[in-house]
Write a protein that holds these residues in place. Structure first.
Motif, PDB file in Angstrom:
ATOM      1  N   ASN A 184      32.935  10.856  71.819  1.00 20.56           N
ATOM      2  CA  ASN A 184      33.707  10.328  70.689  1.00 20.56           C
ATOM      3  C   ASN A 184      32.854  10.282  69.423  1.00 20.56           C
ATOM      4  O   ASN A 184      33.301  10.696  68.344  1.00 20.56           O
ATOM      5  N   LEU A 185      31.613   9.797  69.547  1.00 21.90           N
ATOM      6  CA  LEU A 185      30.759   9.681  68.367  1.00 21.90           C
ATOM      7  C   LEU A 185      30.280  11.040  67.872  1.00 21.90           C
ATOM      8  O   LEU A 185      30.041  11.211  66.674  1.00 21.90           O
ATOM      9  N   LEU A 186      30.165  12.010  68.754  1.00 25.42           N
ATOM     10  CA  LEU A 186      29.875  13.380  68.321  1.00 25.42           C
ATOM     11  C   LEU A 186      31.038  13.921  67.487  1.00 25.42           C
ATOM     12  O   LEU A 186      30.829  14.528  66.436  1.00 25.42           O
ATOM     13  N   ARG A 187      32.266  13.662  67.935  1.00 27.03           N
ATOM     14  CA  ARG A 187      33.447  14.108  67.172  1.00 27.03           C
ATOM     15  C   ARG A 187      33.518  13.414  65.813  1.00 27.03           C
ATOM     16  O   ARG A 187      33.859  14.031  64.812  1.00 27.03           O
ATOM     17  N   GLU A 188      33.211  12.120  65.795  1.00 27.41           N
ATOM     18  CA  GLU A 188      33.255  11.350  64.539  1.00 27.41           C
ATOM     19  C   GLU A 188      32.143  11.742  63.572  1.00 27.41           C
ATOM     20  O   GLU A 188      32.217  11.442  62.393  1.00 27.41           O
TER      21      GLU A 188
ATOM     22  N   LEU B 163      21.300   9.969  65.191  1.00 27.01           N
ATOM     23  CA  LEU B 163      22.237   8.854  65.253  1.00 27.01           C
ATOM     24  C   LEU B 163      22.290   8.162  63.899  1.00 27.01           C
ATOM     25  O   LEU B 163      21.249   7.830  63.332  1.00 27.01           O
ATOM     26  N   PHE B 164      23.491   7.922  63.418  1.00 33.80           N
ATOM     27  CA  PHE B 164      23.674   7.348  62.088  1.00 33.80           C
ATOM     28  C   PHE B 164      24.013   5.865  62.204  1.00 33.80           C
ATOM     29  O   PHE B 164      25.174   5.467  62.250  1.00 33.80           O
ATOM     30  N   SER B 165      22.943   5.050  62.250  1.00 34.12           N
ATOM     31  CA  SER B 165      23.078   3.602  62.323  1.00 34.12           C
ATOM     32  C   SER B 165      23.433   3.053  60.948  1.00 34.12           C
ATOM     33  O   SER B 165      23.463   3.795  59.967  1.00 34.12           O
ATOM     34  N   GLN B 166      23.644   1.750  60.874  1.00 35.14           N
ATOM     35  CA  GLN B 166      23.912   1.120  59.580  1.00 35.14           C
ATOM     36  C   GLN B 166      22.728   1.271  58.634  1.00 35.14           C
ATOM     37  O   GLN B 166      22.889   1.281  57.428  1.00 35.14           O
ATOM     38  N   GLU B 167      21.529   1.390  59.198  1.00 35.41           N
ATOM     39  CA  GLU B 167      20.331   1.456  58.378  1.00 35.41           C
ATOM     40  C   GLU B 167      19.968   2.875  57.957  1.00 35.41           C
ATOM     41  O   GLU B 167      19.046   3.062  57.165  1.00 35.41           O
ATOM     42  N   ALA B 168      20.649   3.878  58.492  1.00 36.07           N
ATOM     43  CA  ALA B 168      20.341   5.270  58.133  1.00 36.07           C
ATOM     44  C   ALA B 168      20.543   5.446  56.631  1.00 36.07           C
ATOM     45  O   ALA B 168      21.531   5.003  56.068  1.00 36.07           O
TER      46      ALA B 168
ATOM     47  N   ASP C 222      27.060  -0.538  67.091  1.00 40.26           N
ATOM     48  CA  ASP C 222      27.624  -1.619  66.283  1.00 40.26           C
ATOM     49  C   ASP C 222      28.923  -1.085  65.698  1.00 40.26           C
ATOM     50  O   ASP C 222      28.979   0.072  65.260  1.00 40.26           O
ATOM     51  N   THR C 223      29.959  -1.905  65.688  1.00 42.90           N
ATOM     52  CA  THR C 223      31.225  -1.516  65.079  1.00 42.90           C
ATOM     53  C   THR C 223      31.502  -2.472  63.927  1.00 42.90           C
ATOM     54  O   THR C 223      31.551  -3.686  64.121  1.00 42.90           O
ATOM     55  N   VAL C 224      31.623  -1.916  62.730  1.00 43.85           N
ATOM     56  CA  VAL C 224      31.865  -2.706  61.529  1.00 43.85           C
ATOM     57  C   VAL C 224      33.087  -2.129  60.836  1.00 43.85           C
ATOM     58  O   VAL C 224      33.101  -0.946  60.475  1.00 43.85           O
ATOM     59  N   GLU C 225      34.097  -2.969  60.681  1.00 42.99           N
ATOM     60  CA  GLU C 225      35.344  -2.562  60.024  1.00 42.99           C
ATOM     61  C   GLU C 225      35.886  -1.262  60.610  1.00 42.99           C
ATOM     62  O   GLU C 225      36.301  -0.359  59.886  1.00 42.99           O
ATOM     63  N   GLY C 226      35.849  -1.166  61.934  1.00 45.86           N
ATOM     64  CA  GLY C 226      36.408  -0.015  62.637  1.00 45.86           C
ATOM     65  C   GLY C 226      35.528   1.222  62.651  1.00 45.86           C
ATOM     66  O   GLY C 226      35.879   2.235  63.245  1.00 45.86           O
ATOM     67  N   ARG C 227      34.370   1.150  62.016  1.00 47.74           N
ATOM     68  CA  ARG C 227      33.468   2.306  61.976  1.00 47.74           C
ATOM     69  C   ARG C 227      32.320   2.096  62.960  1.00 47.74           C
ATOM     70  O   ARG C 227      31.766   1.006  63.053  1.00 47.74           O
ATOM     71  N   HIS C 228      31.957   3.148  63.683  1.00 44.66           N
ATOM     72  CA  HIS C 228      30.898   3.075  64.691  1.00 44.66           C
ATOM     73  C   HIS C 228      29.545   3.445  64.104  1.00 44.66           C
ATOM     74  O   HIS C 228      29.427   4.444  63.392  1.00 44.66           O
TER      75      HIS C 228
END
Length: 189
Positions: free
Chosen positions: A26-30, A43-48, A65-71
């Protein structure tokens, strides 16, 4: 120096890169995870920051981490992950907690943070509170807001007691508050 410990009753979801879990697919598709031509994962974390993701190898683990529907996936080195988590079933793991040193921007500088600043491994940007903490970690430039917590996982010292290396990362405030509690160096508190 203050200390925090991960909440011991915390069960987390984690996934092994390269095992083609539904979450990884799923995250590869996103686009939150990319498989690079050299076989590494990005991997694209919040800190990337700067459009570059954190690098991880097949066999490393990641949490999301999921924030406002975004992984936002973030990597855990395989050896570190296995040493600090107990497999329960499926994608569920219980964290094995140990106290870690922490530092937040409103505290006085400690020797560990001073070492990171002097060696250029950490840069503080007081002119940009949204990107206050800056470092090159996991093969990518990362940044975090001023209210994030700097977590110092290990500090290595030479025979004279001088700091020679520190492993660290940033933890965004909501994730820190959800996953950690303050304690003493022995875990009490």
């Amino acid at each position: 120096m203050r200390y925090a410990i991960k909440k011991t009753d915390k069960t987390v979801k984690a996934y092994c890169l390269g095992e083609h879990s539904a979450m990884e697919q799923n995250l590869l598709r996103e686009g939150a995870i990319r498989l690079r031509p050299d076989g590494l994962y990005e991997l694209f974390s919040q800190e990337a920051a700067s459009g570059a993701g954190e690098l991880a190898h097949p066999g490393d683990y990641f949490k999301v981490d999921t924030v406002e529907g975004r992984h936002y996936p973030y990597p855990n080195d395989r050896a570190f992950f296995l040493a600090n988590h107990r497999h329960i079933a499926g994608d569920d793991y219980q964290q094995r907690s140990r106290p870690v040193a922490i530092w937040q921007a409103d505290e006085e500088l400690c020797p560990e943070v001073q070492f990171l600043l002097e060696t250029g491994r950490l840069v503080l940007n007081p002119n940009d509170p949204a990107r206050y903490f800056n470092a090159h970690l996991w093969g990518a430039p990362l940044s975090a807001a001023r209210d994030a917590t700097l977590v110092l996982y290990t500090t290595q010292r030479d025979a004279a007691g001088q700091i020679t290396d520190i492993s660290f990362n940033f933890v965004a405030r909501p994730q820190f508050e959800e996953n950690y509690r303050l304690c003493g160096p022995e875990g009490e508190g």
